[in-house]
Enzyme design. Structure first.
Site, short mmCIF file in Angstrom:
data_model
loop_
_atom_site.label_atom_id
_atom_site.label_comp_id
_atom_site.label_asym_id
_atom_site.label_seq_id
_atom_site.Cartn_x
_atom_site.Cartn_y
_atom_site.Cartn_z
N ARG A 73 0.90 -1.15 -0.05
CA ARG A 73 -0.10 -0.12 0.01
C ARG A 73 0.84 1.34 0.12
O ARG A 73 2.15 1.27 0.16
CB ARG A 73 -0.94 -0.08 1.20
CG ARG A 73 -0.23 0.04 2.66
CD ARG A 73 -0.84 0.63 3.74
NE ARG A 73 -0.13 0.22 4.95
CZ ARG A 73 0.70 1.10 5.45
NH1 ARG A 73 1.03 2.16 4.59
NH2 ARG A 73 1.26 0.60 6.71
N THR B 14 2.26 2.06 10.22
CA THR B 14 1.16 2.10 11.40
C THR B 14 1.08 0.78 12.04
O THR B 14 1.68 -0.23 11.65
CB THR B 14 -0.12 2.56 10.55
OG1 THR B 14 -1.16 3.10 11.39
CG2 THR B 14 -0.77 1.13 9.58
N HIS C 185 -1.62 -2.04 13.89
CA HIS C 185 -2.96 -2.59 13.96
C HIS C 185 -3.09 -3.33 14.87
O HIS C 185 -2.01 -4.09 15.44
CB HIS C 185 -3.52 -3.46 12.71
CG HIS C 185 -3.23 -2.48 11.43
ND1 HIS C 185 -4.19 -1.34 11.12
CD2 HIS C 185 -2.67 -2.81 10.28
CE1 HIS C 185 -4.03 -1.08 9.98
NE2 HIS C 185 -3.12 -1.70 9.30
N ALA D 199 -6.36 5.99 10.14
CA ALA D 199 -5.27 5.87 9.04
C ALA D 199 -5.73 5.41 7.76
O ALA D 199 -6.95 4.74 7.56
CB ALA D 199 -4.36 5.09 9.58
N GLY E 65 -4.87 3.88 3.78
CA GLY E 65 -3.66 3.56 2.94
C GLY E 65 -4.14 2.69 1.63
O GLY E 65 -5.09 1.72 2.09
N LEU F 212 -8.52 1.21 5.35
CA LEU F 212 -8.66 2.19 6.49
C LEU F 212 -8.67 1.69 7.85
O LEU F 212 -9.16 0.47 7.85
CB LEU F 212 -9.59 3.26 6.42
CG LEU F 212 -11.07 2.86 6.73
CD1 LEU F 212 -11.93 3.80 7.36
CD2 LEU F 212 -11.77 2.28 5.36
N CYS G 26 2.85 7.03 10.81
CA CYS G 26 2.65 7.34 9.28
C CYS G 26 3.81 8.16 8.76
O CYS G 26 3.74 9.22 7.97
CB CYS G 26 1.22 8.07 9.11
SG CYS G 26 -0.23 6.86 9.36
#
Length: 246
Positions: free
Chosen positions: A90, A95, A97, A162, A164, A176, A193
């Site tokens: 991406r 980031t 998760h 976020a 991408g 997202l 980011c």
């Protein structure tokens, strides 16, 4: 976990209003490892045809850092954090998760919907802003910094969502994430980011009490509405939203 092009039993395929709108399949995947979703969305995109319905996959991942294809590994500040790092295709930088975060993957044929990439990004952002507003949280875009940020108060400027995407053969994948109620400490081990010192926040820290599933339902309604250019009523029947693969 779905595999392309077969559809899991739990998939809900519905056509949002107006009747002429293109159908969207929503898949509630529960907690799924990131690698499994990453492989599946690429396989789905490679296998889809001009007649394949667009899909939204809604998922919660175990802890993982993901680094975009042009991302700088130096933005991971703690090498031995214990959280795996996955390099992905991406856009964007690094980031995080993890549990308590909604991740929505948008598998969309942009050509069929006559959407430019920038238009799709804008509509996704607007769907997130409207979702947060439904829980009395004011948020906004920030020029030059993809994602959604808190608009006012002591956490003004903190990142709460976020975004991408990857576009392949005119079709999008990735998507997202929205922070609902999660352990925010892993964000301290990265420059979120690519921005050093950027505060990351979740809805719970801002006083929102809605649970993950409720917010996810709201988000999916708004995403589907905006995919078709709508800006008003919810686009998915409640019974379709409530289906899951538990």
């Amino acid at each position: 976990m779905p595999s392309a092009p077969a559809a899991p039993d739990a998939a809900a395929s519905v056509a949002p209003n107006p009747p002429a709108a293109l159908p969207v399949t929503v898949r509630w995947l529960g907690e799924t490892p990131y690698d499994a979703c990453f492989d599946a969305m690429r396989a789905f995109t490679d296998a889809r045809t001009p007649d394949t319905d667009d899909e939204i996959w809604v998922v919660e991942h175990p802890p993982v850092y993901t680094l975009g294809q042009a991302g700088n590994p130096a933005h991971l500040l703690v090498a031995d954090s214990g959280v795996p790092l996955v390099k992905v295709d991406r856009g964007g930088q690094i980031t995080y998760h993890g549990p308590g975060q909604i991740v929505a993957y948008l598998l969309v044929d942009l050509r069929r919907r006559k959407l430019m990439v920038r238009t799709l990004v804008t509509r996704i952002e607007e769907a997130v802003i409207e979702t947060l507003a439904a829980y009395n949280l004011a948020s906004a875009r920030k020029a030059g910094a993809p994602g959604i940020y808190v608009e006012s108060g002591p956490h003004r400027g903190a990142k709460i969502a976020a975004l991408g995407l990857k576009i392949r053969n005119g079709c999008s994948y990735h998507g997202l994430s929205v922070n609902v109620k999660m352990d925010l400490r892993p964000f301290l081990a990265i420059n979120p980011c690519g921005y050093a010192g950027l505060e990351t926040i979740d809805m719970a820290s801002l006083g929102a009490t809605a649970d993950w599933h409720e917010v996810a339902q709201t988000l999916v309604r708004r995403l589907i509405a905006h995919l078709d250019g709508a800006t008003a009523a919810a686009a998915l029947p409640q019974q379709a939203l409530e289906q899951s693969n538990d």
